[in-house]
Each structure stands twice: as C-alpha cells, then as structure tokens.
Design a protein around this motif. Structure first.
Motif, short mmCIF file in Angstrom:
data_model
loop_
_atom_site.label_atom_id
_atom_site.label_comp_id
_atom_site.label_asym_id
_atom_site.label_seq_id
_atom_site.Cartn_x
_atom_site.Cartn_y
_atom_site.Cartn_z
N TRP A 195 -5.18 4.71 -63.50
CA TRP A 195 -6.63 4.96 -63.47
C TRP A 195 -6.93 6.24 -64.24
CZ3 TRP A 195 -7.68 1.14 -60.91
CH2 TRP A 195 -6.99 0.62 -59.73
N SER A 196 -7.86 6.03 -65.27
CA SER A 196 -8.14 7.08 -66.21
C SER A 196 -9.86 7.59 -66.20
CB SER A 196 -7.62 7.05 -67.70
OG SER A 196 -8.02 8.23 -68.61
N TYR A 197 -10.16 8.70 -66.07
CA TYR A 197 -11.63 9.20 -66.31
C TYR A 197 -12.07 8.78 -67.47
CZ TYR A 197 -16.14 11.59 -65.54
OH TYR A 197 -17.29 11.81 -65.47
N SER A 198 -11.48 9.04 -68.68
CA SER A 198 -12.32 8.89 -70.18
C SER A 198 -11.15 8.61 -71.09
CB SER A 198 -12.90 10.09 -70.54
OG SER A 198 -11.95 11.22 -70.44
N GLY A 199 -9.88 8.87 -70.69
CA GLY A 199 -8.81 8.08 -71.52
C GLY A 199 -8.60 6.48 -71.42
N SER A 200 -7.45 6.41 -71.90
CA SER A 200 -6.95 4.65 -71.84
C SER A 200 -6.30 4.56 -70.39
CB SER A 200 -6.06 4.54 -72.97
OG SER A 200 -6.83 4.47 -74.11
N ALA A 201 -6.29 3.41 -69.82
CA ALA A 201 -5.63 2.94 -68.58
C ALA A 201 -4.86 1.62 -68.76
CB ALA A 201 -6.89 2.81 -67.53
N VAL A 202 -3.73 1.84 -68.76
CA VAL A 202 -2.90 0.63 -69.28
C VAL A 202 -1.89 0.29 -68.08
CG1 VAL A 202 -1.00 -0.16 -70.85
CG2 VAL A 202 -2.79 1.17 -71.67
N ALA A 203 -1.97 -0.95 -67.60
CA ALA A 203 -1.24 -1.22 -66.52
C ALA A 203 -0.32 -2.70 -67.11
CB ALA A 203 -1.86 -1.85 -65.08
N SER A 204 1.11 -2.50 -67.31
CA SER A 204 1.69 -3.72 -68.24
C SER A 204 3.08 -4.06 -67.40
CB SER A 204 1.87 -3.34 -69.38
OG SER A 204 2.51 -2.11 -69.97
N VAL A 235 -6.22 -1.92 -70.15
CA VAL A 235 -5.36 -2.90 -70.63
C VAL A 235 -4.60 -3.37 -69.20
CG1 VAL A 235 -3.32 -3.75 -72.08
CG2 VAL A 235 -5.33 -2.42 -72.99
N SER A 236 -4.61 -4.61 -68.97
CA SER A 236 -3.81 -5.03 -67.87
C SER A 236 -3.05 -6.38 -68.56
CB SER A 236 -4.68 -5.56 -66.82
OG SER A 236 -3.65 -6.15 -65.45
N ALA A 237 -1.72 -6.31 -68.72
CA ALA A 237 -1.14 -7.25 -69.52
C ALA A 237 0.23 -7.48 -69.15
CB ALA A 237 -1.00 -6.88 -70.91
N ASN A 238 0.78 -8.89 -69.07
CA ASN A 238 2.22 -9.23 -68.63
C ASN A 238 2.53 -8.65 -67.22
OD1 ASN A 238 2.68 -10.32 -71.37
ND2 ASN A 238 3.08 -7.90 -71.89
N ASN A 239 1.40 -8.86 -66.50
CA ASN A 239 1.83 -8.47 -64.84
C ASN A 239 2.14 -9.85 -64.39
OD1 ASN A 239 1.38 -5.54 -64.91
ND2 ASN A 239 -0.90 -6.27 -65.58
#
Length: 386
Positions: A195-204, A235-239
């Motif tokens: 979770w990010s307010y204004s930056g990048s959020a990446v779950a991989s 980004v949600s990748a390779n989960n």
C-alpha cells in the motif's frame, strides 16, 4: 488497506508470559504506547534488544491474561532491518494482532525480511508474517515473510508480508507466502500486499498455498494486493495460487497471475477443485500449471472443474500457451464454460511427450523438448474466452 487497530495503554498490569524469552509489556511506537504486548523481553522502548532471530511462543492464555498484540520483534526506532524472527502459537487467544516482525518509522526506510508466524491452533484476528511501515518519505519493503497455518480460527486478514508507505515512498511486497493446511478463516488472505499513498505499490512473487481441508468459505484469496492514492505504479505480478486439494469453497479470488493445481488421488471425474461464491478474477493471460498426485488414474474424456464462480462471475482468461499440455500421460485442454474453468482430458500423449512430463508434471503445449518434434494437440472441447 489494513489499518492496524493497535491497543493503547490502559491501567492493566504487565504480566509474564510462559516463554522465558518474552514478556507482556507496554511498547513505545512512533505515536504513543501500545499496551499488553507479548514481545521479546526488553522491547518496551520501541526496539527489541535484538531485531534478528528471535523466537516467541504462545501455548495458552489464561482467561483475562490474553495479549492484545504479539510481536516476534519490533523496531520503531531506527533503520535496522528486522529479519529472521518467529512467532509460534499452538493455542490460546490473541485479542488483536500477531506479527512475526514489525518495522515502523515516521521517517526513513523500513524492511522486514524472512520472518514467520506458525499457527497450530487458537483464536486470532489479524496475522502478518512481517509488516514494514513508513509514514513519511521512506520506502517500505516486506520480503520473504510467511504465515503457516495448520489450525485455529481467524476473524480478520492474514498476510504473508505487508509493506505500507503512507506518504511519498514506495511499497514493495515480494516473495511472501501464506501456507494453509487447516483452520477456519473469516477474512482476506494475502500472499503479500503493498500500500502506498502516492508512491509505487508493487506486490510480486507472493504465494498462497493450500492443502488439507481448511474452512475458507468466508475468505477472499488474493496473491498480491496493491493500493495507492497517487500517480505511482501499481503492479501485481507473478503471484501464485497453489492448490494441492479439492472440494474447497472460498468467498472471492483475485490478485493471482499463476495457478498451480495438483489434482489429489481421490478426485473423481466431474469433481470441482475450487468453488468461488463471489467473483473469481483470474486476470489477463493467467498461467496454469497442472500435475497429478500418485494414484489418480486419468482417462480420455474425463473433465474436472478447476474453478467455478457460483453466483458470481469468472473474469479473465487463460494464456494461450497454458491452454494445452500433457498430464498423467494424456493431452489436456483448459477452457471456460460459462462461469466455470474446466480441464478436459484428451487422447494419450505421444511417448516422447510423456517421457518429458513423467512424474505427473504437465507443461504448456507448443513448447517442444530439445531435439523433439513439436506436438500438435486438438482441444477436446470448444474454448470460450472472456
């Protein structure tokens, strides 16, 4: 977004835990004082004496002495990463939350790595293998954390690893996992979430792995959860969802890009592996890997429902390269039939194809073994695509 409901200080006296290396204590966090925490002895100032390789065990909780919060280690003070800590619970009650590790700063980067929570029984709410939180300009990273469950009742979310950046920083959750063998669940289950307010959020590269016979009827499964309120990347990748059992029901499904289904030996033709009572979102170009347990005999014409969206919708599609393959010595095809994703068994595979896939492991059709001819298969039923 998960907002911790951390208990604040009351007049309740501190009490010793059964584990000689941990104690019930008040712990200073960046904004105040958390009351009734089971954590490594000496954590009251907001940082455990060691932030690596601690082990906290909870075997029972007498009535009236239940901890509000459990930590394998905490660091609310400085940039030292919190790594390799463990919480184990075999019974009792935790009133609010359990963390294998928690790293939380107002300013600065935070990292939780390779922490774990193992639950064999008890009554719990929110559980996270590792939590990294930065409230200002820092980045938050949760990597390689896990929650392993064989029993217990859970009334809130379970997260392998969570990264929260509440301002401009980036949040990264990578390589975390929730492994479920049993238990009863009444909330969301995330392999990892960012979770990010204004930056990048990446779950991989996070995973949810399920075996046995857990009660997931009220649970929503999500491989990589992401959320932010600004212009940064999402980004949600390779989960991955890994299923080694069948006949289970869940409330919802999303956030996975890869699915590994191992058909159990007792599975009958026509059976359903996973029923989703709400929305089943497999995403765009989902990749499926299929295998069979020893003892499952396949036959041409057998069909198995991999995912059925009961009263909800089946959203997404299977990647073209993953729609055909070989399994247990037979060709197969995966396709959508209304609100079902169905595996159908075709003709016996060519001998050289079966040799490459021996042991029950399948692979995407159209990818020949080195030096082998390309194997052409005909789908045993018409495919429908969203």
């Amino acid at each position: 977004m998960h907002a911790p409901t951390l208990a604040r200080k009351t007049d309740r006296p501190l009490q010793r835990a059964t584990d000689a290396d941990a104690a019930l204590q008040s712990v200073s966090d960046p904004y105040g004082l958390l009351d009734n925490c089971l954590a490594p002895s000496g954590s009251a100032g907001g940082k455990s004496p060691s932030v690596t390789n601690n082990s906290v065990m909870l075997t029972n909780t007498p009535a009236g002495a239940e901890p509000d919060l459990v930590f394998g280690a905490v660091n609310f003070s400085d940039a030292h990463a919190v790594c390799g800590n463990q919480v184990s619970m075999t019974g009792g009650t935790v009133r609010d939350e359990v963390y294998g590790a928690f790293h939380w700063l107002i300013n600065g980067d935070t990292l939780v790595d390779n922490n774990s929570v193992t639950i064999g029984g008890g009554m719990l709410k929110f559980v996270a293998g590792g939590m990294a939180r930065s409230d200002n300009a820092g980045h938050a990273t949760a990597a390689g954390n896990s929650v392993i469950v064989s029993g217990g009742t859970f009334d809130n979310s379970i997260v392998g690893g969570e990264a929260d950046s509440d301002c401009e920083g980036n949040a990264i959750a990578s390589g975390n996992a929730v492994v479920i063998h049993g238990g009863t669940f009444r909330g969301s289950i995330y392999g990892g979430c960012a979770w990010s307010y204004s930056g990048s959020a990446v779950a991989s590269n996070n995973a949810v792995k399920i075996s046995g016979a857990p009660n997931l009827a009220s649970a929503w499964l999500c491989g990589g959860g992401i959320q932010h309120g600004g212009s940064g990347a999402r980004v949600s990748a390779n989960n991955t969802l890994q299923m080694s059992c069948a006949g289970l029901t869940v409330f919802g499904l999303s956030g996975f890009q890869m699915f590994n289904f191992r058909l159990p030996a007792h599975l009958a033709a026509g059976a359903t592996v996973l029923t989703v009572t709400n929305t089943a979102d497999i995403g765009k170009d989902a990749v499926f890997g299929m295998s069979v347990s020893p003892g499952l005999a396949l036959r041409t014409g057998d069909a198995f429902t991999l995912i059925e969206a009961g009263a909800g919708a089946l959203i997404g599609n299977v990647a073209a390269a993953a729609r055909f393959g070989t399994l247990g010595g037979y060709c197969y095809a995966i396709g959508q039939d209304g609100n079902k994703l169905v595996l159908k068994i075709g003709a016996p595979a060519a001998a050289d194809a079966w040799q490459r896939g021996k042991g029950g492991e399948g692979w995407a059709a159209g990818v020949p073994a080195p030096g082998k001819p390309r194997i052409k298969t005909t789908p045993p039923f018409p495919l429908q695509h969203p």
